[in-house]
Design a protein around this motif. Structure first.
Motif, short mmCIF file in Angstrom:
data_model
loop_
_atom_site.label_atom_id
_atom_site.label_comp_id
_atom_site.label_asym_id
_atom_site.label_seq_id
_atom_site.Cartn_x
_atom_site.Cartn_y
_atom_site.Cartn_z
N ILE A 229 0.87 -1.18 0.00
CA ILE A 229 0.00 0.00 0.00
C ILE A 229 0.90 1.23 0.00
N HIS A 230 0.78 2.01 -1.04
CA HIS A 230 1.71 3.12 -1.25
C HIS A 230 0.98 4.46 -1.23
N LEU A 231 1.47 5.35 -0.40
CA LEU A 231 1.05 6.76 -0.42
C LEU A 231 2.32 7.59 -0.46
N PRO A 232 2.48 8.43 -1.48
CA PRO A 232 3.71 9.20 -1.62
C PRO A 232 3.72 10.44 -0.72
N GLU A 233 4.85 11.07 -0.71
CA GLU A 233 5.02 12.31 0.05
C GLU A 233 3.97 13.35 -0.37
N LYS A 234 3.44 14.05 0.62
CA LYS A 234 2.48 15.15 0.43
C LYS A 234 1.08 14.70 0.02
N ASP A 235 0.83 13.40 0.03
CA ASP A 235 -0.54 12.95 -0.24
C ASP A 235 -1.40 13.27 0.99
N PRO A 236 -2.46 14.06 0.84
CA PRO A 236 -3.28 14.45 2.01
C PRO A 236 -3.99 13.27 2.67
N LEU A 267 3.46 -1.80 4.11
CA LEU A 267 3.05 -0.39 4.15
C LEU A 267 4.20 0.50 3.69
N ASP A 268 3.98 1.26 2.64
CA ASP A 268 4.96 2.22 2.14
C ASP A 268 4.30 3.60 2.16
N LEU A 269 4.25 4.19 3.33
CA LEU A 269 3.60 5.48 3.54
C LEU A 269 4.68 6.53 3.75
N THR A 309 7.95 -0.29 4.89
CA THR A 309 8.98 0.29 4.04
C THR A 309 9.13 1.75 4.46
N LEU A 310 10.27 2.08 5.07
CA LEU A 310 10.43 3.37 5.73
C LEU A 310 11.61 4.16 5.16
N HIS A 311 11.47 5.48 5.18
CA HIS A 311 12.63 6.33 4.93
C HIS A 311 13.72 6.01 5.95
N ALA A 312 14.95 6.16 5.54
CA ALA A 312 16.08 5.83 6.42
C ALA A 312 16.12 6.77 7.63
#
Length: 421
Positions: A229-236, A267-269, A309-312
């Motif tokens: 499940i992917h939500l990119p940066e700045k997705d409200p 989860l890739d949020l 799946t997280l930013h470092a």
């Protein structure tokens, strides 16, 4: 173990290939470099054309268990199905494969036990190269048993995830590279602001019409599957998901229902914490951890796994509490990339990738951590550099972003990671 390799003198061969950027900036004189990293406080001894290294430092680098028998003055080393015994001052080596004559005997010098490097390394299937100019030794450890997670997206004719995985055009299948890939992160889902699961990601991860055949093929080749499940940066949507209890409840309900088709959820949020104050970051971390905990509880009751799946930890996105998240997730994929211009083809700097792993490992068990590699920026050599970091830190494995972009780089991966079957 091959007997023909065990008594070969150390060849004065030039180091092939370019130096790893991890060691290029440091003094290269009198080093023992294992998988791209110099062993600390370890200087090789060169005597009569033979190289000797402190046995304990070398054994630790090869992940070999060693013991010292003071009475018998013997060194015993064990790894998997290989056993080795060396005696100080003796040119006779005892192994479970037979007895061998050494060209040089182990010795004690300055209070340290030194052993013949090449014999010891090649007994445990490591490769050794000598750099005569710098009087340094470069060693590559044998392929390690590690998880390989492949992010599977629709791609296109040139970057097909299916073709990269099975090495056949759809719908043909074959072992291909499935002997390396243990899990597929199927990047097909997103969510709307009401908590509804969207099977067609509005960004660029679209679920193909024949998606069920991908699941079937994964099962045929014993690969786990996780719905990503992917939500990119700045997705409200992400803010609503974390702050609105009704939306969160709806999202978890739909995820748990859909996951019946898969082994788990990934989860890739993305984008949490960017530009926030310290107080806001703490709040964001708490909200995200609470959402993950609630979802994890539901998944575990249904025997499904949860991957994050997280930013470092050393990225600009500070909204992820690695320690707390490591306690509720089954595994965490560290996105150790985007340290350079996303549009450039420059490989990710090894020092930043290593720092990311060290920070994550400080609060999350290594066996839960997976290092993600962004294949847009890497080549066969630099991919091996990244895998070497995962090996040195005994991580669970690596993740490839994404299938379809590996193509000719599989050769480098095979040199570092052991086949599943």
């Amino acid at each position: 173990m091959k007997k023909s390799l065990l008594a070969i003198p150390l060849a004065l061969a030039l180091l092939s290939g370019s130096m790893s950027s991890a060691t290029a900036a440091e003094d290269r004189k009198n080093k023992v470099v294992v998988d791209g990293a110099a062993l600390e406080n370890t200087t090789p001894l060169i005597l009569n054309g033979r190289s000797f290294v402190p046995f304990r430092a070398l054994a630790e680098a090869l992940d070999v268990t060693v013991t010292w028998n003071d009475k018998e003055r013997t060194v015993n080393a064990i790894s998997d199905d290989v056993m080795l015994e060396l005696t100080i001052g003796s040119k006779q080596a005892l192994t479970n494969q037979g007895n061998f004559d050494l060209d040089a005997a182990p010795m004690i010098k300055n209070g340290k036990t030194y052993i013949p490097l090449r014999f010891f390394a090649e007994t445990f299937d490591a490769k050794v190269t000598w750099d005569p100019e710098n009087q340094s030794i470069y060693m590559t450890t044998p392929p390690a048993a590690m998880a390989v997670i492949g992010f599977y997206t629709l791609g296109d004719a040139q970057t097909s995830s299916w073709t990269d995985l099975f090495t056949m055009d759809y719908p043909g299948t074959g072992i291909g590279n499935t002997d390396l890939v243990s899990e597929l992160a199927l990047g097909w889902y997103s969510m709307d602001e009401e908590g509804n699961l969207l099977p067609n990601n509005p960004y660029y991860w679209n679920r193909p019409a024949d998606w069920e055949s991908v699941l079937g093929a994964a099962g045929d080749y014993r690969m786990k599957t996780e719905m990503t499940i992917h939500l990119p940066e700045k997705d409200p949507t992400l803010l609503t998901l974390l702050t609105d209890e009704q939306v969160k409840s709806q999202a978890i309900t739909q995820i748990v229902k859909e996951v019946e088709l898969y082994d788990g959820v990934n989860l890739d949020l993305e984008g949490l914490g960017l530009g926030q104050s310290e107080e806001q970051i703490v709040k964001t971390q708490s909200q995200f951890t609470r959402f993950v905990s609630d979802l994890s509880e539901q998944l575990r009751s249904n025997n499904k796994s949860l991957t994050l799946t997280l930013h470092a930890p050393n990225s600009v996105y500070k909204g992820y509490d690695y320690k707390s998240l490591g306690g509720v997730a089954d595994q965490i994929i560290i996105m150790a990339y985007d340290y350079t211009d996303p549009k450039s083809q420059q490989p990710e700097p090894l020092n930043k990738v290593e720092q990311a792993v060290e920070l994550a490992k400080a609060v999350v068990p290594a066996e839960k951590l997976v290092l993600a590699i962004n294949l847009w920026k890497e080549d066969e050599e630099t991919i091996q550099d990244k895998i070497a970091i995962a090996k040195r830190h005994h991580l669970k494995g690596i993740a490839l972003w994404r299938l379809g972009l590996v193509q000719n780089d599989w050769n480098g991966i095979r040199q570092q990671i052991k086949k599943r079957y």
